[in-house]
Design an enzyme around this catalytic site. Structure first.
Site, mmCIF file in Angstrom:
data_model
loop_
_atom_site.group_PDB
_atom_site.id
_atom_site.type_symbol
_atom_site.label_atom_id
_atom_site.label_comp_id
_atom_site.label_asym_id
_atom_site.label_seq_id
_atom_site.Cartn_x
_atom_site.Cartn_y
_atom_site.Cartn_z
ATOM 1 N N ARG A 1 0.787 -1.314 -0.103
ATOM 2 C CA ARG A 1 -0.014 -0.042 0.091
ATOM 3 C C ARG A 1 1.110 1.364 -0.020
ATOM 4 N NH1 ARG A 1 -2.257 3.931 3.550
ATOM 5 N NH2 ARG A 1 -4.233 4.393 3.016
ATOM 6 N N TYR B 1 0.458 -14.001 0.017
ATOM 7 C CA TYR B 1 1.009 -13.632 -1.087
ATOM 8 C C TYR B 1 2.376 -12.611 -1.167
ATOM 9 C CZ TYR B 1 -1.685 -9.284 -0.836
ATOM 10 O OH TYR B 1 -2.319 -8.166 -0.527
ATOM 11 N N ASP C 1 -14.040 4.479 0.659
ATOM 12 C CA ASP C 1 -14.765 3.996 1.899
ATOM 13 C C ASP C 1 -15.446 4.983 2.570
ATOM 14 O OD1 ASP C 1 -13.313 1.480 1.572
ATOM 15 O OD2 ASP C 1 -11.968 1.848 3.397
HETATM 16 C C1 FAD Z 1 -7.048 -6.254 5.970
HETATM 17 C C2 FAD Z 1 -7.442 -5.526 4.633
HETATM 18 C C3 FAD Z 1 -6.961 -5.929 3.406
HETATM 19 C C4 FAD Z 1 -7.315 -5.243 2.188
HETATM 20 N N1 FAD Z 1 -6.892 -5.815 1.166
HETATM 21 C C5 FAD Z 1 -7.353 -4.983 0.019
HETATM 22 C C6 FAD Z 1 -6.846 -5.531 -1.326
HETATM 23 O O1 FAD Z 1 -6.164 -6.639 -1.434
HETATM 24 N N2 FAD Z 1 -7.315 -4.707 -2.624
HETATM 25 C C7 FAD Z 1 -8.149 -3.579 -2.117
HETATM 26 O O2 FAD Z 1 -8.479 -3.281 -3.461
HETATM 27 N N3 FAD Z 1 -8.583 -3.385 -1.326
HETATM 28 C C8 FAD Z 1 -8.239 -3.788 -0.042
HETATM 29 N N4 FAD Z 1 -8.617 -3.411 1.195
HETATM 30 C C9 FAD Z 1 -9.382 -2.153 1.162
HETATM 31 C C10 FAD Z 1 -8.798 -0.906 1.123
HETATM 32 O O3 FAD Z 1 -7.370 -0.763 1.953
HETATM 33 C C11 FAD Z 1 -9.521 0.104 1.560
HETATM 34 O O4 FAD Z 1 -10.707 -0.128 0.836
HETATM 35 C C12 FAD Z 1 -8.912 1.550 0.732
HETATM 36 O O5 FAD Z 1 -7.699 1.744 1.367
HETATM 37 C C13 FAD Z 1 -10.000 2.893 0.810
HETATM 38 O O6 FAD Z 1 -9.337 3.727 0.330
HETATM 39 P P1 FAD Z 1 -9.616 5.320 0.892
HETATM 40 O O7 FAD Z 1 -8.942 6.162 0.235
HETATM 41 O O8 FAD Z 1 -11.279 5.396 0.599
HETATM 42 O O9 FAD Z 1 -9.788 5.295 2.211
HETATM 43 P P2 FAD Z 1 -8.483 5.319 3.390
HETATM 44 O O10 FAD Z 1 -7.267 4.265 2.699
HETATM 45 O O11 FAD Z 1 -9.009 4.764 4.664
HETATM 46 O O12 FAD Z 1 -7.831 6.724 3.419
HETATM 47 C C14 FAD Z 1 -8.403 7.786 4.114
HETATM 48 C C15 FAD Z 1 -7.406 8.791 4.251
HETATM 49 O O13 FAD Z 1 -8.062 9.929 4.887
HETATM 50 C C16 FAD Z 1 -7.435 10.393 5.890
HETATM 51 N N5 FAD Z 1 -8.489 10.800 6.985
HETATM 52 C C17 FAD Z 1 -9.394 10.117 7.805
HETATM 53 N N6 FAD Z 1 -10.178 11.120 8.286
HETATM 54 C C18 FAD Z 1 -9.586 12.300 8.076
HETATM 55 C C19 FAD Z 1 -9.940 13.777 8.593
HETATM 56 N N7 FAD Z 1 -11.009 14.017 9.352
HETATM 57 N N8 FAD Z 1 -9.173 14.658 8.043
HETATM 58 C C20 FAD Z 1 -8.248 14.731 7.106
HETATM 59 N N9 FAD Z 1 -7.791 13.464 6.841
HETATM 60 C C21 FAD Z 1 -8.558 12.330 7.485
HETATM 61 C C22 FAD Z 1 -6.759 9.119 6.626
HETATM 62 O O14 FAD Z 1 -5.558 9.316 7.513
HETATM 63 C C23 FAD Z 1 -6.429 8.204 5.551
HETATM 64 O O15 FAD Z 1 -5.174 8.759 4.908
HETATM 65 C C24 FAD Z 1 -8.178 -4.258 2.548
HETATM 66 C C25 FAD Z 1 -8.411 -3.598 3.762
HETATM 67 C C26 FAD Z 1 -8.141 -4.203 4.784
HETATM 68 C C27 FAD Z 1 -8.814 -3.794 6.174
#
Ligand code: FAD
Length: 386
Positions: free
Chosen positions: A105, A208, A286
């Site tokens: 990641r 993996y 998310d």
């Molecule tokens: C065990 C596990 C395995 C996974 N494996 C996979 C995989 O193989 N393939 C895949 O596609 N997905 C996988 N995922 C899912 C994936 O990690 C998430 O769905 C993805 O990271 C979502 O991205 P995002 O940018 O929406 O949210 P996030 O990655 O949660 O990023 C949110 C960002 O916002 C920041 N933030 C939060 N609140 C605030 C705030 N109030 N003010 C400012 N900044 C803030 C956080 O610090 C973070 O940097 C996995 C998840 C888990 C738990």
């Protein structure tokens, strides 16, 4: 690529420099839009472990111009292999076509961040959004340093506990009854570049390699009735992880024994938001639709959201652009999340049910091994950039 039209004269504010936020910022910046991201962490991409990127996610990474960097930092995944946890016996081997990648990641995030900055995006770290106010034409964000910001356009990419989601589509995140152990260990044996899923009653382990880092990625999922931590992640004790998988085959026990640092995640989610936007603000990733990780799609769906949102904004203003964005995304996201929930059940069968299911998988494997993967053509074969 179309240009940003009247959007070019506006500044877009993005909350969160995760995969969704960075990809949205990059896709907008490629259209000539000025973007500023606010991230709560002091450092970008510091946590997390392996991610599986599928062709639908790779299509977006290609379209935003970072394919070469991603290929350099990832390995091609040749197969997903479903196996019995107890014996290690293969139940089904799904050979994967080109386009499935295994990456850390932190590497995905740093590639996206570097490209975004090079395209003119400003990233402000150590700045947490604490609240949102404002009407239809402007969104005001308050930050933990006491400052406020009036945003012409606001994108909430701030993950499962999104402050923007709390405003647009409030709901209480719920514990899914699953926890995930995540760890990496050095790859001393040169593991084949494929993902193994070892399945047992109430638990499974995914293993993996991350070839670009010389590591093996481990995700052990266990069913639990409660999650006691205040935070959703906690440093776990390697001995607890090892005890959880002590009934698995020697191949699993050997690699889990080598873990000296592990993080434990309580897997929480919300229902998919009924509404992904309000006024000049919208949600991606998310923040709009957290999923269980059992189809490895959370990050891939966030990448798709990013591209579609930038595309919708490129030729119409909000709220029309945001309406179109939600319309183009929602059904597909719901379908992917439902499929991930199905995997949660299928991976954790016990007793006679497991024996029957694994025999069924072996039968399919013998007569039509490509059939299982073809069931997911709608997911992996879809290109939102086409
Ligand atoms: C065990 C596990 C395995 C996974 N494996 C996979 C995989 O193989 N393939 C895949 O596609 N997905 C996988 N995922 C899912 C994936 O990690 C998430 O769905 C993805 O990271 C979502 O991205 P995002 O940018 O929406 O949210 P996030 O990655 O949660 O990023 C949110 C960002 O916002 C920041 N933030 C939060 N609140 C605030 C705030 N109030 N003010 C400012 N900044 C803030 C956080 O610090 C973070 O940097 C996995 C998840 C888990 C738990």
């Amino acid at each position: 690529m179309r240009n940003g039209g009247n959007l070019k004269h506006r500044e877009v504010t993005v909350l969160g420099a995760g995969i969704g936020g960075l990809a949205t910022a990059l896709a907008l910046a490629r259209r000539g839009v000025s973007v500023r991201i606010f991230e709560q962490a002091q450092e970008i991409g510091a946590f997390g472990a392996g991610l599986q990127i599928s062709p639908n996610g790779m299509a977006v990474l290609r379209a935003v111009g970072v394919e070469r960097e991603i290929l350099e930092r990832s390995g091609a995944s040749g197969a997903v292999v479903l196996r019995s946890g107890a014996s290690g016996r293969v139940a089904l081997r799904m050979a994967l076509p080109e386009g499935f990648r295994l990456i850390h990641r932190a590497d995905l995030v740093s590639v996206l961040a570097a490209a975004a900055v090079a395209a003119g995006v400003e990233i402000v770290t150590g700045c947490r959004a604490t609240g949102i106010t404002g009407g239809r034409d402007v969104a005001d964000v308050s930050f933990d340093d006491g400052t406020d910001r009036s945003c012409e356009l606001l994108i909430g990419a701030d993950g499962v506990r999104s402050v923007l989601r709390a405003e647009i589509a409030p709901s209480q995140p719920f514990f899914t009854g699953q926890v995930a152990w995540r760890a990496t260990v050095p790859d001393t044996s040169g593991l084949p570049c494929e993902a193994d899923v070892f399945m047992g009653a109430g638990r499974h382990l995914v293993r993996y390699p991350l070839p670009a880092r010389g590591l093996i990625n481990l995700v052990g999922v266990e069913e639990r009735t409660e999650w006691a931590e205040e935070s959703w992640t906690a440093s776990g004790a390697p001995t607890d992880f090892q005890a959880g998988f002590s009934g698995f085959c020697p191949e699993v026990r050997e690699v889990v024994e080598r873990v000296d640092q592990v993080r434990l995640w309580g897997l929480f989610r919300h229902p998919v938001a009924p509404l992904w936007h309000r006024g000049v603000a919208a949600l991606v990733g998310d923040a709009a639709h957290p999923t269980l990780p059992f189809l490895a799609q959370g990050a891939n769906l966030a990448l798709e959201d990013a591209f579609v949102l930038a595309d919708c904004l490129s030729d119409r203003p909000p709220p029309a652009a945001f309406r179109l964005y939600q319309q183009r995304r929602r059904d597909r996201v719901v379908r992917a999340i439902t499929a991930a929930n199905g995997n949660a059940r299928n991976y954790h069968l016990g007793g006679a049910q497991r024996l029957v299911a694994h025999a069924g998988l072996r039968a399919i494997s013998a007569v039509a091994p490509a059939l299982m993967l073809r069931r997911f053509d709608w997911l992996y074969g879809h290109d939102v950039t086409a």
